[in-house]
Structure formats: C-alpha cells, structure tokens
Write an enzyme that holds these catalytic residues in place. Structure first.
Site, PDB file in Angstrom:
ATOM      1  N   TYR A 165      40.383  41.294  42.851  1.00 12.57           N
ATOM      2  CA  TYR A 165      40.049  41.478  41.352  1.00 12.57           C
ATOM      3  C   TYR A 165      40.541  42.909  40.848  1.00 12.57           C
ATOM      4  O   TYR A 165      40.343  43.346  39.718  1.00 12.57           O
ATOM      5  CB  TYR A 165      38.580  41.697  41.110  1.00 12.57           C
ATOM      6  CG  TYR A 165      37.571  42.777  41.916  1.00 12.57           C
ATOM      7  CD1 TYR A 165      37.672  43.872  41.759  1.00 12.57           C
ATOM      8  CD2 TYR A 165      36.728  42.052  43.097  1.00 12.57           C
ATOM      9  CE1 TYR A 165      36.994  44.836  42.565  1.00 12.57           C
ATOM     10  CE2 TYR A 165      36.222  42.666  43.800  1.00 12.57           C
ATOM     11  CZ  TYR A 165      36.039  44.352  43.538  1.00 12.57           C
ATOM     12  OH  TYR A 165      35.298  45.169  44.488  1.00 12.57           O
ATOM     13  N   LYS A 166      41.637  43.525  41.568  1.00 10.14           N
ATOM     14  CA  LYS A 166      42.435  44.639  41.247  1.00 10.14           C
ATOM     15  C   LYS A 166      43.830  43.923  40.865  1.00 10.14           C
ATOM     16  O   LYS A 166      44.028  43.666  39.750  1.00 10.14           O
ATOM     17  CB  LYS A 166      42.255  45.901  42.467  1.00 10.14           C
ATOM     18  CG  LYS A 166      40.718  46.379  42.813  1.00 10.14           C
ATOM     19  CD  LYS A 166      40.844  47.382  43.936  1.00 10.14           C
ATOM     20  CE  LYS A 166      39.405  47.684  44.427  1.00 10.14           C
ATOM     21  NZ  LYS A 166      38.760  48.239  43.381  1.00 10.14           N
TER      22      LYS A 166
END
Lengths: 386, 386
Positions: B219-220
C-alpha cells in the site's frame, strides 16, 4: 412436488417477518442460492459505499482518512457491530486477519492462560481442517500435545484448552456450546469456539455462557464479501492477560509511539496485528447494515422452519440432526454420485455445494432465503434424482 | 524559491519519461502528495474494476467466482505481478495477510531451516517496531534469543537468522542488501528482508542476491490501497522445506480434500494461510496495472534525481544519507517542533508526515511526483520555517 407444497411454502413466506430483508440483497429469480454458508450474497448498497471509500476516502483524502474517515478504529467499530449478533458486549470483539490466523491467536493465548502443567490441547475430531492444522502448529509451538476430541469426551487435569466448531461444516451438527464450555471450566481448562457456521445463523450467547475465546468468519452468514476479515472475541476478564503470539504494532498501547518495546493495548485492540485491510473491512462494515432491526432469535426461528420444511420434502438420508438443538442452519444429504448431482443442480439453478465424499450441502440464510426457495430446491433435487 | 529553481524543475519534468504516469492516478493540483510511502495514491481505474468485482463477480456469480473469476489463484497471480518489481522469478511470491503476519511466517521458517544449535536471531536495532515485536514472539516460540543488530555487526556460529529492513522507515537509510545477505550466508545464517519501503521504489534484486525470505507491504509504493495485503517471497530452493508456523487450509496440497492431516502444497502457495481477502487483493491486482511498461531502474533514477533536487533546496539537516547507495526514496529532515511544522505544511497543501520526536518525512513516489512538486514542497517548507 405437489401443488400443496407450493401453497404451503407461499403461506409460510407470506407470514415471514424477515421476508422483507430479501430485497436488501442482490439476487436473481432464476437462482435458488443455498450456498450462503460458503459466500453470503451481496447486500445491494455495498458497491455504492465502496465507490465512496475508494474515490473520496482513498482517492481524495488519502492518508488523512486513517483519522478523518475512521479507518484506524474500523476493526473495533466493526467488532462492535458483530458483538450483539453473537451475544457479546461492546469492546470484546475485533475484526481483522483470516479465521485461521485468529484460531492461532486465540488458541495460543488460551494455552498460555492455562496452568503450564496442563499439556493437552483438545480439538474436535471432525473440525474444519484448517482449525486442526493451525491447532497442531499452536501445540507444537507451545510444547503441547494435540488430542482429538469428540463432544462428550471427558476433559481432565491435563487439558489446557479445547477448540470446538460450533457447527460441523460437513454435517451441520450444532455442538453444545454451553455444556462443553461448562465442562471445560469444570475441568480447569479454557474453551475456544469457532463460530464460522453459526455467527449470523443462530444465537451464540458468548457472554451468557462464559466462553473464553471465539473466532469466526464474516463472509458466510454475515455477508461481508469474499474473504472478508474474521473476528476474534476475548472474554472481558481475559483481555488484560491476553498474550498474543502475533503482537503487531496495531495492538500496541501507543502504536504511533514507535517504541522498541511492546506494551500491549487494553481491550479488544490487543487482538489486532498489522495494518488492517481497509477495503475488505469497510465492505463488511457496510454489509452489516442489513442487520439493523433484525433479531438473531427471529433468524433462528426462520432457519429451523426452513430446514424443517426442506427436510420434509426430500427423500435422501440427512446427516444433519433432526433435533433442533443439534442442527445448524444447513442441511447435508448423503447421496451417491453427489458431485455429479450437485453439478446438475447448479445447472438447473439450485446452488448448494458438494463435500467429499458423498454430501450435498444446502445452506439456509434466513435473511434472503424463503420457503418457496426451499420448495423449489427440493423439487429440482427430486427431478435430478429421478 | 527563486524563479531559477522553478525553471529548473520545469526542465526536469519536461524530460522525465515517467511524467506520463501521473495521469494514471487520482491527484489534485492543490496538493503536493509526499506521503506515498505511507499510503500510495489511488490509480484512477481501480474503482471501476472494483464495481465489476462487487456487482458481477460477487453479486451475480457469487460462489462460482472462486473458479470462474479466478479468485482462488489471485494470491499467486498477484505475487507474480510483484515479482519482477522486486527482482524475483514467477512462482516465488505470494500475496496475503499483513506484513506483520508475514514477518512471523518468514522468520519462524528461517529459524527452523537453520542449524538447531544456532540460538540467536538478529534484528536491526532501528527496525520498524512491529518487526521487532513479531521477531520477539518468533524467537520466544522457537526457543531463541533476540539480539539487536546494526548493519556491519559480525554474525557468527550462533546466528540462526537475521531480519533487516531494506530502508529504515524513519531516516530513509538504504541498507546494503547484497552485503548483509552475503555476510549472513558466510556465517551460515539465513537473511530475511523487510521491503516495505523499497518494493516499488528501487531495484531489490532478490534472486540476484540470493535472499532467503522477504516480506513487504503493497500500500506504499505499490499503491494497492489502504491495508492491502502484503507479499511473501521464498527463495525457490527453500520452497520445499518452507515450514510455516501458520499452515492453513489454503496452503494445503489439496485444499478441498479436507483431509485431517496437513500436507503442504508446493511452491508459493505454501505461504498462504486462510481464505484471502479478495476485495483488497483484487484492488491491489488492478492497481499494479500502472506498472505496465515501467522499469524499476527508471523509477530509481527519477527517485534519486527527485530527492537530490529536494535536498538541494532545503536548509534543514537531513538524516537521510547523501550517498545514493545509502538512500531510499524519502527525505527525512530534522526540525524543531516538527509536529507543528508538519501540521502547517499539510494545511498549505504539502502532505508529508511527522515521526517522533523531531522528523519531517517526505516520500517521493516517482510514478506520480514531479520536480515541480519537489520545488513547491521546498518553497512552502521555507515559508513555514520563516
């Protein structure tokens, strides 16, 4: 099936107080969906909610949504929505991770809470396999011995904990949660319950029966969507000694303090591990709206009426107990060539599932399955067998 | 900032081959988003894909989607999409669970693979806290001793495994993955890498450097959405001896056989546990489309140019190394009253984050951050400090 059966089904549907709930779900008239015990149907409103989550909360607010859209507290908030359905108080239930991972947390924690001299972990012999695999790992990693357990077997001074499925996934047998929990406590052991096939299907009464730990899935009778995160219940008086084998930063007393030492948080939060899967979590939270104003007692009454009705109209041998006190919300029928029969049923619009080696399994989800569905399923089954 | 800086930024943006990627994301002109190292921006096309997943795959096909929509194989398929970004071959990487849970799997498996006489587990002393908490649990449950490790420290005959973050989340320091991995092997130990802050930001070269296990979040820099599931990499020649502490039914050789005994599957599937969270997983899979045709080397080149440019235009002390070989894709600046300064930056449209006690952290995501963004961020920072 006779016209009489169809008339009787129509009569029962007409007087069903839960019949209105069906409209909340995405269903089609061609299908009788009796696989809600595997994957619950889609509540119609969820896609709109998720578009807002994706476009506004993620797309526009981005990182701010952890606070401003309440993402950070979603695991406890969603747990509090599930709690009344399983007879638990607010603050006892947290959502996140898969059922298997939660079985690991709960069972290891239960073992650690038991007298260290107790060296046996009991697991019901017909458990859903993953519970057995994970229990084997939990026993191995805590130096205990796994012992197959049949409800009614004695527990004793060597028993640390017992892990039992509330409803047998294969036969649909409902186990005696109050009696087995009391027997475990009587023996000085802790009871861990897997509620995958009972949460949302029947009253569980976790608090009333003093259950120590419970886990369950949310994509069956709770309709949270494919692989939606599971829940973990920890009895209030165990929370402060709950010693998780998966102490991630989300369960820390001060998660953003980023301290090198682990200080566990208080309450349900201690069951968390890493960053929760927000999209799946918020879809589940939204899906739980269909429970507004619904009593689990009404769900249970309809579930028993539905399965009674279906059992009256089929001729195959049922491996699901006839006694209400021993029946979950499914009917499992023994059938030669069950795999092929289920394939044909599905082709004709009656969706159940096949379980090895000879079981036709039909789940009855009272929020969206009616008596006419049960009648049609029985009729199609009869014609397939004929 | 001078007009000269703005002109230079415009020049660099004009010759940036990745500049076209920005249009693939949902971004607004008012914001300079430098927090993609916390939560990546939304790829525009994902909400439409997810509407189809919810309305058609879940809503209409329901249970059939496990086969017909490819849900069952999504963890390996998505892993295969991530693999080339981290320098891994197909069949080595599986997606599911949180990073914390995957650290537990990888570290316990590494410990079990090491000589049982080796009793020490090394963890980098400035690790992201959850890695330390989970490593402590892994050590406790396998009877090992946790030892804080600083890159460069000797490893020896007592070292079973070492767990290191590729990029320090606080300082942005890039650790020497090839060197530390080789040193671990030299000492007879296994190396487990946490790629949370490097996957999607720079070349990792897992296969080339013979890394044993790796985990990372999606999710980064991979833009999978809030809490999207993490990945686990197992070196091909370790796969058959990978002994997971979380052996769920999804990692079984015959998951639908429902056998009481656990027989692990072969390949990446062995890293799976329970039912995967399909909504989050498919959002991630869809988000990975933005990588089509993008080389991680180009991403790295732009990342270094961006952070060089930003560093040239700020006056605060950088705790991020100046040397390219030691720098991740973020810049961390030491600042008195950093919490208040970041609040004001955010109010003025420059979104980074604050890390205790005195760090302003700015993440540079080359797929959607440009040089004009870096210039504006530096200018706004100067005006806030003035």
């Amino acid at each position: 099936m006779s016209e009489q059966s169809a008339a009787r089904a129509a009569e029962l549907d007409a007087s069903d107080e839960l019949a209105v709930c069906r409209e909340l779900f995405s269903l089609d008239k061609e299908t009788v969906y009796l696989d809600g015990n595997s994957l619950g149907a889609l509540p119609r409103h969820v896609p709109d909610r998720m578009r807002d989550v994706m476009e506004r909360e993620w797309g526009q607010l981005r990182i701010r949504s952890w606070d401003e859209s309440g993402w950070w507290t979603a695991p406890e908030r969603t747990g509090d929505r599930i709690a009344p359905i399983i007879g638990a108080a607010a603050g006892t239930t947290v959502v996140g991770d898969s059922t298997s991972v939660n079985v690991f947390k709960a069972l290891v924690a239960a073992i650690r809470m038991a007298d260290p001299a107790r060296d046996e972990v009991l697991v019901d012999a017909t458990t859903f396999p993953t519970d057995g695999y994970v229990a084997e790992s939990a026993a191995r990693m805590t130096g205990k011995r796994l012992v197959p357990y049949t409800p009614g077997d004695p527990m004793g001074p060597r028993t640390a904990a017992v892990l039992v499925n509330h409803v047998d996934y294969r036969t649909g047998r409902l186990h005696d949660l109050p009696g087995i929990t009391a027997a475990a406590h009587e023996a000085g052991a802790l009871a861990v319950w897997d509620l995958c096939h009972s949460a949302g299907a029947l009253p569980v009464g976790l608090e009333a029966h003093e259950v120590d730990f419970a886990v369950g899935c949310t994509y069956k009778y709770l309709n949270g969507g494919p692989g939606s995160p599971a829940f973990l219940y920890v009895r209030p008086d165990h929370q402060s000694s709950f010693d998780s084998p998966l102490p991630g930063w989300n369960s820390h007393a001060d998660p953003f303090g980023m301290t090198p030492d682990f200080t566990p948080g208080t309450g349900a939060v201690r069951g968390r591990v890493g960053t929760p899967d927000i999209l799946s979590m918020l879809a589940l939270e939204s899906a739980l709206d269909v429970w507004d104003g619904v009593s689990i007692e009404a769900v249970r009454a309809k579930s028993l009426a539905l399965t009674d009705f279906f059992l009256e109209h089929v001729t195959l041998e049922s491996v699901t107990p006839a006694a209400h006190a021993e029946r979950g919300s499914q009917v499992s029928l023994r059938c030669a060539d069950a795999g092929a029969v289920m394939k044909e049923l599905i082709a004709r619009g009656v969706v159940g599932d096949f379980r090895q080696p000879d079981i036709l399994r039909f789940g009855f989800t009272p929020l969206y399955v009616g008596f006419a569905d049960a009648e049609r399923a029985a009729a199609v089954l009869a014609s397939v067998l004929a």
